[in-house]
Design a protein around this motif. Structure first.
Motif, PDB file in Angstrom:
ATOM      1  N   GLU A 113     111.588 105.131  64.250  1.00 52.44           N
ATOM      2  CA  GLU A 113     112.146 105.139  62.888  1.00 52.44           C
ATOM      3  C   GLU A 113     111.894 103.802  62.183  1.00 52.44           C
ATOM      4  OE1 GLU A 113     115.940 107.226  62.456  1.00 52.44           O
ATOM      5  OE2 GLU A 113     115.865 107.725  64.595  1.00 52.44           O
ATOM      6  N   ARG A 158     110.028 105.548  57.912  1.00 55.60           N
ATOM      7  CA  ARG A 158     111.313 106.260  57.873  1.00 55.60           C
ATOM      8  C   ARG A 158     111.609 106.957  56.539  1.00 55.60           C
ATOM      9  NH1 ARG A 158     114.398 109.338  58.146  1.00 55.60           N
ATOM     10  NH2 ARG A 158     116.364 109.536  59.262  1.00 55.60           N
ATOM     11  N   SER A 163     116.552 111.847  61.793  1.00 59.01           N
ATOM     12  CA  SER A 163     116.099 111.184  63.010  1.00 59.01           C
ATOM     13  C   SER A 163     115.436 112.198  63.946  1.00 59.01           C
ATOM     14  CB  SER A 163     117.288 110.538  63.732  1.00 59.01           C
ATOM     15  OG  SER A 163     116.924 110.176  65.064  1.00 59.01           O
TER      16      SER A 163
END
Length: 531
Positions: A26, A31, A37
């Motif tokens: 991440e 990201r 996630s």
């Protein structure tokens, strides 16, 4: 003997690019391009977003029931198809083209990971049901990629001149192909069963997508896996609003281009959008649609549409329009109540280009999950590694570098001439001082002679190592053999080999073994030590 399973971080394997490593970590560079996630997804939040999105569950169930007509299906598959009508049922999905005989080993890994994640979610969220889905990319026209299978060092190619979507191709010539596979595989407890299965799949079906549906259902249906063939008029009709918008306004080109421009500052872009990201699909062709003035033309076909005739074609024959890589995911998430998509590094790389496109069409973006990767190490290879005093992780690097370090570690001779290099450097440092005192122009001559001397020492060092390698010929050959066996063509095993060499000995238990070792949300490359 080694433990049955170990792991290595993806970044240390040498076989995954920085985008994959950063995706799992991440990293701030990547990201912003995916919503959840990939290792610790907030599934409650994802489910809530998907529940709020309108679905066409009746159409999906009807399409699946039509597709499965005439197939023997397990009770688990039937129950899962029926459950898709329930607003509390969601899917976990992976996608792959209909490679002949399933293609690569990772095809099975993706499907089994999808099954395991669905099972884990059922256990965690008992108020919902989760169905594992294999979305077949049957409209892919890349026969070079889909039309071969690699077994025991042999690349077996399907010689056909057919063109267009591979899923629609007729399985001509498979009698000979299956005979070649039978001879290449040799004997195993499940050989006959497997060959019979291949013959039933490919010799008794009209096209490759039907053969693949049958084969995948036979191999994975007992786990409740539902295979979806999206090349279907009912399903394509659900996507008509987006396809119409694409043809008329080309929003995807602008939106995805904006994303790829930002992404390209840090990563190589996987897929570049075209002005129109749809193909026109016929029984024998899949060609691009382009805008020419006020009309739309199909390349390499005598077909042209006005706005009125294009609308008519969309309404009457939506199945003739085929999304490319930019729109494929949007189509998938439109027709499925999907919450997680499991894909390889290349798939993740193009999915991260699409988040803003999803937002534009108000379609919830799924959890992106990197598919599990494994190396399977047989007992004979384990024994050889032990005899050589090597760890399996040593084989992930360059084999000649490993051979050199092995020889240097085990030799009694001094092969690295560090002291000699130091002595040469000291000698020429002194000569530089003397030359400077005699005539400053001699300094360049001394420098030139220094370079020659250092090169000579390097050549000697190389010859010493080459001579010493001969004393370790057996060990170095074993290292190269191990590398070639476990990393065929210097590639990951899963990217070359097919499931069949393992299946003929273990049968369905092979998939059970993989399923047991899977961790669907892992950020590690797995190593399985088999018996």
């Amino acid at each position: 003997m080694e433990q049955p399973v170990s792991s290595i971080p993806y970044g240390e394997t040498g076989y995954f690019n920085q985008l994959v490593v950063d995706f799992l970590a991440e990293h701030p560079h990547i990201r912003p391009y995916y919503k959840y996630s990939p290792v610790k997804p907030p599934f409650e939040e994802v489910i809530k977003a998907k529940k709020a999105h309108p679905h066409h569950r009746e159409t999906l169930v009807a399409a699946l029931e039509q597709q499965y007509q005439g197939l023997e299906t397990s009770a688990a598959v039937k129950a899962n198809i029926s459950s898709l009508a329930d607003p509390n049922t969601f899917t976990v999905c992976t996608a792959h083209q209909p490679n002949i005989f399933t293609g690569y080993l990772y095809f099975a890994y993706k499907i089994l990971q999808t099954i395991k994640l669905a099972d884990q979610l059922k256990a965690q969220y008992s108020q919902y049901n989760f169905v594992p889905v294999y979305y077949m990319g049957s409209e892919d026209a890349d026969l070079d990629e889909l039309g071969h299978v690699y077994i025991d060092g042999k690349n077996i190619v399907w010689p056909t001149s057919q063109q267009g979507a591979v899923g629609r191709m007729r399985p001509e010539g498979f009698e000979e192909l299956i005979e070649t596979i039978k001879n290449t595989l040799g004997y195993g407890a499940y050989s006959e069963e497997l060959i019979t299965l291949l013959r039933t799949a490919y010799l008794e079906r009209e096209n490759i997508q039907d053969a693949t549906l049958f084969l995948v259902n036979e191999l994975f249906g007992r786990y409740g896996l539902v295979t979806l063939v999206p090349d279907n008029p009912m399903l394509k009709k659900l996507f008509v609003p987006v396809m119409r918008d694409e043809l008329l306004h080309q929003h995807s080109h602008r939106i995805v281009n904006d994303t790829t421009e930002r992404l390209s500052q840090h990563y190589k872009v996987q897929a570049n959008p075209r002005e129109i990201n749809l193909f026109y699909l016929t029984e024998t062709g899949r060609e691009r649609i382009v805008k020419m003035g006020d009309n739309w033309k199909v390349l390499h076909m005598p077909l042209e549409f006005t706005a009125a005739t294009l609308e008519q074609e969309l309404q009457n024959h939506p199945e003739r329009f085929s999304p490319n890589v930019i729109l494929r995911g949007l189509f998938q998430e439109t027709i499925l109540p999907n919450i997680a998509f499991i894909g390889g590094g290349g798939e993740i790389a193009y999915w991260i280009e699409l988040q803003e496109l999803f937002a534009h069409y108000k379609v919830p973006f799924p959890v992106l999950v990197l598919r599990n990767s494994f190396l399977m190490v047989d007992s004979q290879s384990q024994q050889r590694l032990q005899k050589l005093g090597l760890d399996i992780t040593d084989l992930f690097g360059d084999v000649e570098t490993l051979v050199n370090s092995f020889v240097q570690k085990h030799t009694n001779a001094s092969l690295v001439l560090k002291d000699e290099y130091a002595a040469i450097e000291k000698l020429f440092d002194d000569l530089v001082i003397k030359a400077r005192n005699i005539d400053v122009t001699l300094e360049a001559t001394v420098g030139s002679e220094r370079n020659k001397a250092v090169k000579s020492i390097g050549k000697l060092e190389h010859k010493f190592l080459k001579a010493e390698k001969k004393k370790f010929a057996w060990q170095t050959e074993q290292i190269r053999t191990l590398k070639g066996k476990l990393f065929p063509a210097n590639s990951l095993q899963e990217r070359k080999e097919n499931f069949m060499p393992w299946y003929i000995h273990q049968g369905p238990a092979f998939f059970d073994m993989i399923l047991e070792h899977l961790d669907p949300l892992s950020d590690q490359f797995g190593i399985i030590y088999t018996k």
